[in-house]
Scaffold this motif. Structure first.
Motif, PDB file in Angstrom:
ATOM      1  N   LYS A  23     -75.802 -76.124 -40.776  1.00 54.62           N
ATOM      2  CA  LYS A  23     -76.540 -75.472 -39.436  1.00 54.62           C
ATOM      3  C   LYS A  23     -75.464 -76.096 -38.367  1.00 54.62           C
ATOM      4  CE  LYS A  23     -80.592 -72.867 -40.359  1.00 54.62           C
ATOM      5  NZ  LYS A  23     -82.092 -72.998 -39.931  1.00 54.62           N
ATOM      6  N   LEU A  24     -75.339 -75.045 -37.045  1.00 52.99           N
ATOM      7  CA  LEU A  24     -75.242 -75.843 -35.611  1.00 52.99           C
ATOM      8  C   LEU A  24     -75.581 -76.162 -35.098  1.00 52.99           C
ATOM      9  CD1 LEU A  24     -72.824 -76.563 -33.611  1.00 52.99           C
ATOM     10  CD2 LEU A  24     -72.469 -74.035 -33.356  1.00 52.99           C
ATOM     11  N   ARG A  25     -76.893 -76.777 -34.286  1.00 56.77           N
ATOM     12  CA  ARG A  25     -77.784 -77.092 -33.134  1.00 56.77           C
ATOM     13  C   ARG A  25     -77.073 -77.990 -31.974  1.00 56.77           C
ATOM     14  NH1 ARG A  25     -82.071 -78.734 -36.753  1.00 56.77           N
ATOM     15  NH2 ARG A  25     -82.975 -79.666 -35.177  1.00 56.77           N
ATOM     16  N   THR A  26     -77.242 -76.366 -30.965  1.00 62.92           N
ATOM     17  CA  THR A  26     -76.329 -77.141 -29.850  1.00 62.92           C
ATOM     18  C   THR A  26     -77.530 -76.805 -28.527  1.00 62.92           C
ATOM     19  OG1 THR A  26     -74.685 -77.433 -28.664  1.00 62.92           O
ATOM     20  CG2 THR A  26     -74.382 -75.868 -29.876  1.00 62.92           C
ATOM     21  N   ASN A  27     -76.951 -76.986 -27.409  1.00 62.57           N
ATOM     22  CA  ASN A  27     -78.001 -77.110 -26.100  1.00 62.57           C
ATOM     23  C   ASN A  27     -76.660 -76.228 -25.267  1.00 62.57           C
ATOM     24  OD1 ASN A  27     -80.164 -77.659 -26.709  1.00 62.57           O
ATOM     25  ND2 ASN A  27     -80.504 -79.058 -25.259  1.00 62.57           N
ATOM     26  N   ILE A  28     -76.450 -74.672 -25.348  1.00 62.63           N
ATOM     27  CA  ILE A  28     -75.241 -74.236 -24.970  1.00 62.63           C
ATOM     28  C   ILE A  28     -77.035 -73.308 -23.142  1.00 62.63           C
ATOM     29  CG2 ILE A  28     -74.559 -71.843 -24.675  1.00 62.63           C
ATOM     30  CD1 ILE A  28     -74.079 -72.419 -28.077  1.00 62.63           C
ATOM     31  N   PRO A  29     -75.828 -73.575 -21.850  1.00 63.63           N
ATOM     32  CA  PRO A  29     -76.443 -72.707 -21.170  1.00 63.63           C
ATOM     33  C   PRO A  29     -76.475 -71.285 -21.449  1.00 63.63           C
ATOM     34  CG  PRO A  29     -74.520 -74.399 -20.053  1.00 63.63           C
ATOM     35  CD  PRO A  29     -74.348 -74.120 -22.241  1.00 63.63           C
ATOM     36  N   ALA A  30     -77.313 -70.480 -20.320  1.00 66.42           N
ATOM     37  CA  ALA A  30     -77.769 -69.337 -20.760  1.00 66.42           C
ATOM     38  C   ALA A  30     -76.341 -68.241 -20.221  1.00 66.42           C
ATOM     39  CB  ALA A  30     -79.048 -68.579 -20.298  1.00 66.42           C
ATOM     40  N   GLY A  31     -76.200 -67.652 -20.326  1.00 69.10           N
ATOM     41  CA  GLY A  31     -74.631 -66.445 -20.368  1.00 69.10           C
ATOM     42  C   GLY A  31     -73.684 -66.972 -19.600  1.00 69.10           C
ATOM     43  N   MET A  32     -73.523 -68.565 -20.200  1.00 66.78           N
ATOM     44  CA  MET A  32     -72.240 -69.403 -19.595  1.00 66.78           C
ATOM     45  C   MET A  32     -71.796 -70.132 -21.298  1.00 66.78           C
ATOM     46  SD  MET A  32     -73.857 -71.502 -17.245  1.00 66.78           S
ATOM     47  CE  MET A  32     -72.240 -72.216 -16.141  1.00 66.78           C
ATOM     48  N   ALA A  33     -71.878 -69.568 -21.993  1.00 69.31           N
ATOM     49  CA  ALA A  33     -70.621 -69.888 -23.664  1.00 69.31           C
ATOM     50  C   ALA A  33     -69.742 -69.441 -23.221  1.00 69.31           C
ATOM     51  CB  ALA A  33     -71.690 -68.912 -25.119  1.00 69.31           C
ATOM     52  N   ALA A  62     -78.749 -62.493 -21.643  1.00 74.36           N
ATOM     53  CA  ALA A  62     -78.144 -62.195 -19.998  1.00 74.36           C
ATOM     54  C   ALA A  62     -79.369 -61.836 -19.307  1.00 74.36           C
ATOM     55  CB  ALA A  62     -77.331 -60.475 -20.273  1.00 74.36           C
ATOM     56  N   ASN A  63     -80.581 -61.692 -19.780  1.00 78.25           N
ATOM     57  CA  ASN A  63     -80.956 -61.399 -19.227  1.00 78.25           C
ATOM     58  C   ASN A  63     -82.035 -62.417 -19.035  1.00 78.25           C
ATOM     59  OD1 ASN A  63     -82.567 -61.848 -20.952  1.00 78.25           O
ATOM     60  ND2 ASN A  63     -84.265 -60.780 -21.545  1.00 78.25           N
ATOM     61  N   ILE A  64     -81.733 -63.840 -18.925  1.00 81.41           N
ATOM     62  CA  ILE A  64     -82.115 -65.038 -19.089  1.00 81.41           C
ATOM     63  C   ILE A  64     -81.580 -65.972 -17.480  1.00 81.41           C
ATOM     64  CG2 ILE A  64     -82.543 -67.968 -19.867  1.00 81.41           C
ATOM     65  CD1 ILE A  64     -82.838 -65.977 -22.338  1.00 81.41           C
ATOM     66  N   LYS A  65     -81.914 -66.377 -16.450  1.00 76.32           N
ATOM     67  CA  LYS A  65     -81.691 -67.217 -15.277  1.00 76.32           C
ATOM     68  C   LYS A  65     -79.924 -67.848 -15.755  1.00 76.32           C
ATOM     69  CE  LYS A  65     -81.875 -70.337 -11.121  1.00 76.32           C
ATOM     70  NZ  LYS A  65     -82.945 -70.917 -11.155  1.00 76.32           N
ATOM     71  N   PRO A  66     -78.888 -67.449 -15.157  1.00 79.11           N
ATOM     72  CA  PRO A  66     -77.587 -68.286 -15.782  1.00 79.11           C
ATOM     73  C   PRO A  66     -77.675 -70.224 -15.752  1.00 79.11           C
ATOM     74  CG  PRO A  66     -77.257 -66.381 -14.716  1.00 79.11           C
ATOM     75  CD  PRO A  66     -78.553 -66.745 -14.558  1.00 79.11           C
ATOM     76  N   GLY A  67     -77.471 -71.131 -16.342  1.00 83.39           N
ATOM     77  CA  GLY A  67     -76.949 -72.328 -16.438  1.00 83.39           C
ATOM     78  C   GLY A  67     -78.191 -72.926 -16.827  1.00 83.39           C
TER      79      GLY A  67
END
Length: 196
Positions: A23-33, A62-67
């Protein structure tokens, strides 16, 4: 001979069914992949269509604050499709937002970088209880987990918080953070001089 060949064939069928993908486990900023590093190479190693993944992730967040950092789990199927699970932001993010600080303490046991109330802690626990990994835990267990996380960030949990006093505390804290940043910069520069 034929029995051993038949046994080998049946073992091969079992071996083919075993899933070796991780599994790929990572943190990605919302709306900024984005397709660039560090996400692009991680997806490329697992043969995932990077552009399609980024579009899918960005639409779903998209409905989450970017970043806002979102812990993301991706399971890759053998046909290059994937299952995407997006968790709530990390507990440390919520705790620092509630405390009004941008970074944790350099010395968490000795130094307090911010304060939150028990009400803040309970509200964060209610949000974190929606995570798939925590959905079977009670709110009390999640609160205990959050207390430990707050301690490691240098955030103190108090019963009540006076807004005026806390504002003064945060102003004093800004000066301390600036001094710590200068000290870290000096250490980096000294280290670079030694290695040059």
């Amino acid at each position: 001979m034929s029995k051993s060949v038949a046994r080998l064939k049946s073992m091969k069928k079992v071996a083919d069914k075993i899933d070796h993908s991780s599994k790929l486990r990572t943190n990605i900023p919302a709306g900024m992949a984005a397709a660039g590093p560090p996400l692009g190479p991680m997806l490329g190693q697992r043969n995932i269509n990077i552009a399609a993944f980024c579009k899918d992730f960005n639409e779903r967040t998209a409905n989450i604050k970017p970043g806002i950092p979102l812990p993301t789990r991706v399971k890759v199927n053998s046909d290059r499709s994937y299952q995407l699970v997006i968790h709530q932001p990390p507990a440390s993010y919520f705790l620092m937002q509630a405390a009004g600080v941008n970074r944790g303490s350099m010395y968490p046991v000795k130094e307090i970088c911010g304060k939150i109330t028990l009400k803040h802690l309970y509200e964060i626990a209610k949000i974190k209880s929606q995570d798939p990994t925590l959905e079977w835990k009670s709110l009390q267990e999640i609160c205990n987990m959050l207390l430990a996380t707050a301690r490691t960030c240098g955030i103190q949990v108090v019963r009540q918080l006076d807004a005026k006093e806390y504002g003064e505390f945060l102003e004093e804290r800004k000066n301390i953070v600036e001094e710590q940043k200068k000290m870290l910069q000096e250490r980096r520069e000294a280290k670079m001089l030694r290695t040059a």
